[in-house]
Design a protein around this motif. Structure first.
Motif, mmCIF file in Angstrom:
data_model
loop_
_atom_site.group_PDB
_atom_site.id
_atom_site.type_symbol
_atom_site.label_atom_id
_atom_site.label_comp_id
_atom_site.label_asym_id
_atom_site.label_seq_id
_atom_site.Cartn_x
_atom_site.Cartn_y
_atom_site.Cartn_z
ATOM 1 N N MET A 1 -44.927 20.360 -67.118
ATOM 2 C CA MET A 1 -45.018 18.992 -67.588
ATOM 3 C C MET A 1 -44.022 18.764 -68.721
ATOM 4 O O MET A 1 -43.983 19.506 -69.673
ATOM 5 C CB MET A 1 -46.430 18.702 -68.096
ATOM 6 N N ALA A 2 -43.227 17.751 -68.569
ATOM 7 C CA ALA A 2 -42.258 17.412 -69.604
ATOM 8 C C ALA A 2 -42.762 16.233 -70.420
ATOM 9 O O ALA A 2 -43.548 15.405 -69.939
ATOM 10 C CB ALA A 2 -40.917 17.070 -68.967
ATOM 11 N N LYS A 3 -42.288 16.170 -71.653
ATOM 12 C CA LYS A 3 -42.597 15.032 -72.525
ATOM 13 C C LYS A 3 -41.413 14.069 -72.452
ATOM 14 O O LYS A 3 -40.285 14.460 -72.759
ATOM 15 C CB LYS A 3 -42.825 15.501 -73.958
ATOM 16 N N ILE A 4 -41.698 12.843 -72.054
ATOM 17 C CA ILE A 4 -40.647 11.850 -71.856
ATOM 18 C C ILE A 4 -40.900 10.648 -72.752
ATOM 19 O O ILE A 4 -42.031 10.157 -72.829
ATOM 20 C CB ILE A 4 -40.588 11.416 -70.379
ATOM 21 N N LEU A 5 -39.852 10.182 -73.393
ATOM 22 C CA LEU A 5 -39.924 8.961 -74.188
ATOM 23 C C LEU A 5 -39.141 7.889 -73.460
ATOM 24 O O LEU A 5 -37.950 8.040 -73.207
ATOM 25 C CB LEU A 5 -39.349 9.181 -75.591
ATOM 26 N N LEU A 6 -39.831 6.807 -73.112
ATOM 27 C CA LEU A 6 -39.213 5.665 -72.459
ATOM 28 C C LEU A 6 -39.056 4.562 -73.495
ATOM 29 O O LEU A 6 -40.038 4.122 -74.082
ATOM 30 C CB LEU A 6 -40.089 5.178 -71.296
ATOM 31 N N LYS A 20 -44.839 6.199 -62.326
ATOM 32 C CA LYS A 20 -44.094 7.189 -61.530
ATOM 33 C C LYS A 20 -44.038 8.542 -62.244
ATOM 34 O O LYS A 20 -44.226 9.583 -61.619
ATOM 35 C CB LYS A 20 -42.690 6.689 -61.236
ATOM 36 N N PHE A 21 -43.753 8.528 -63.555
ATOM 37 C CA PHE A 21 -43.688 9.802 -64.288
ATOM 38 C C PHE A 21 -45.058 10.463 -64.377
ATOM 39 O O PHE A 21 -45.171 11.684 -64.273
ATOM 40 C CB PHE A 21 -43.094 9.605 -65.687
ATOM 41 N N GLU A 22 -46.104 9.669 -64.575
ATOM 42 C CA GLU A 22 -47.442 10.244 -64.644
ATOM 43 C C GLU A 22 -47.844 10.844 -63.303
ATOM 44 O O GLU A 22 -48.470 11.912 -63.269
ATOM 45 C CB GLU A 22 -48.445 9.192 -65.116
ATOM 46 N N LEU A 23 -47.480 10.208 -62.199
ATOM 47 C CA LEU A 23 -47.753 10.764 -60.876
ATOM 48 C C LEU A 23 -47.051 12.104 -60.671
ATOM 49 O O LEU A 23 -47.541 12.975 -59.959
ATOM 50 C CB LEU A 23 -47.320 9.795 -59.767
ATOM 51 N N GLU A 24 -45.886 12.250 -61.305
ATOM 52 C CA GLU A 24 -45.139 13.518 -61.235
ATOM 53 C C GLU A 24 -45.710 14.568 -62.195
ATOM 54 O O GLU A 24 -45.228 15.687 -62.256
ATOM 55 C CB GLU A 24 -43.657 13.276 -61.585
ATOM 56 N N GLY A 25 -46.707 14.175 -62.999
ATOM 57 C CA GLY A 25 -47.351 15.115 -63.910
ATOM 58 C C GLY A 25 -46.734 15.211 -65.291
ATOM 59 O O GLY A 25 -46.990 16.167 -66.019
ATOM 60 N N HIS A 26 -45.936 14.224 -65.672
ATOM 61 C CA HIS A 26 -45.286 14.264 -66.978
ATOM 62 C C HIS A 26 -46.023 13.398 -67.996
ATOM 63 O O HIS A 26 -46.669 12.415 -67.647
ATOM 64 C CB HIS A 26 -43.834 13.782 -66.865
ATOM 65 N N GLU A 27 -45.905 13.788 -69.250
ATOM 66 C CA GLU A 27 -46.454 13.002 -70.354
ATOM 67 C C GLU A 27 -45.392 11.971 -70.733
ATOM 68 O O GLU A 27 -44.237 12.334 -70.924
ATOM 69 C CB GLU A 27 -46.734 13.929 -71.538
#
Length: 130
Positions: A1-6, A20-27
């Motif tokens: 799981m990666a941490k992403i800032l949008l 979409k990112f949450e479905l991929e398992g990312h925070e």
């Protein structure tokens, strides 16, 4: 799981990318303007930043310059997002490259799925994806 800032001021896009990112398992964390982004990164170091160029308060290039001044954020991959016209894109791509961005995407040319896939590839390239 990666941490992403949008960092995006369009609520519809935020909702789509976030899902979409949450479905991929990312925070994923969201900032809706440049000033908010700079506050968020004081306590949250993401593995990847998706950064809109045209935003209220501080535009994406000002934010990018500030991010690159911070040692703990210098190596974080940044993907710039824009809806600027072609003339502005050429000029901005040069500036973006000089500032060390990972990718530069024109939102109207990419579906949210394509943006998410490019972000995941950037994470894999940078060694941030687990």
């Amino acid at each position: 799981m990666a941490k992403i800032l949008l960092v995006e001021d369009d609520a519809v896009l935020v909702e789509m990318y976030q899902a979409k990112f949450e479905l991929e398992g990312h925070e994923i964390r969201v900032a809706t303007n440049g000033e908010e982004c700079l506050k968020v990164v004081e306590s949250y170091v993401p593995d990847l930043i998706l950064l809109d160029i045209l935003m209220p308060k501080l535009n994406g290039f000002h934010v990018l310059k500030e991010l690159k001044k911070r040692p703990k954020l210098r190596q974080v991959p940044v993907i710039l997002l824009t809806n600027l016209g072609e003339a502005e894109v050429d000029m901005n791509k040069e500036l973006a490259s000089a500032l060390g961005v990972t990718d530069y995407l024109i939102k109207s040319h990419h579906t949210p799925d394509e943006v998410v896939n490019k972000a995941i590839k950037a994470l894999e390239t940078s060694g941030q994806r687990e």
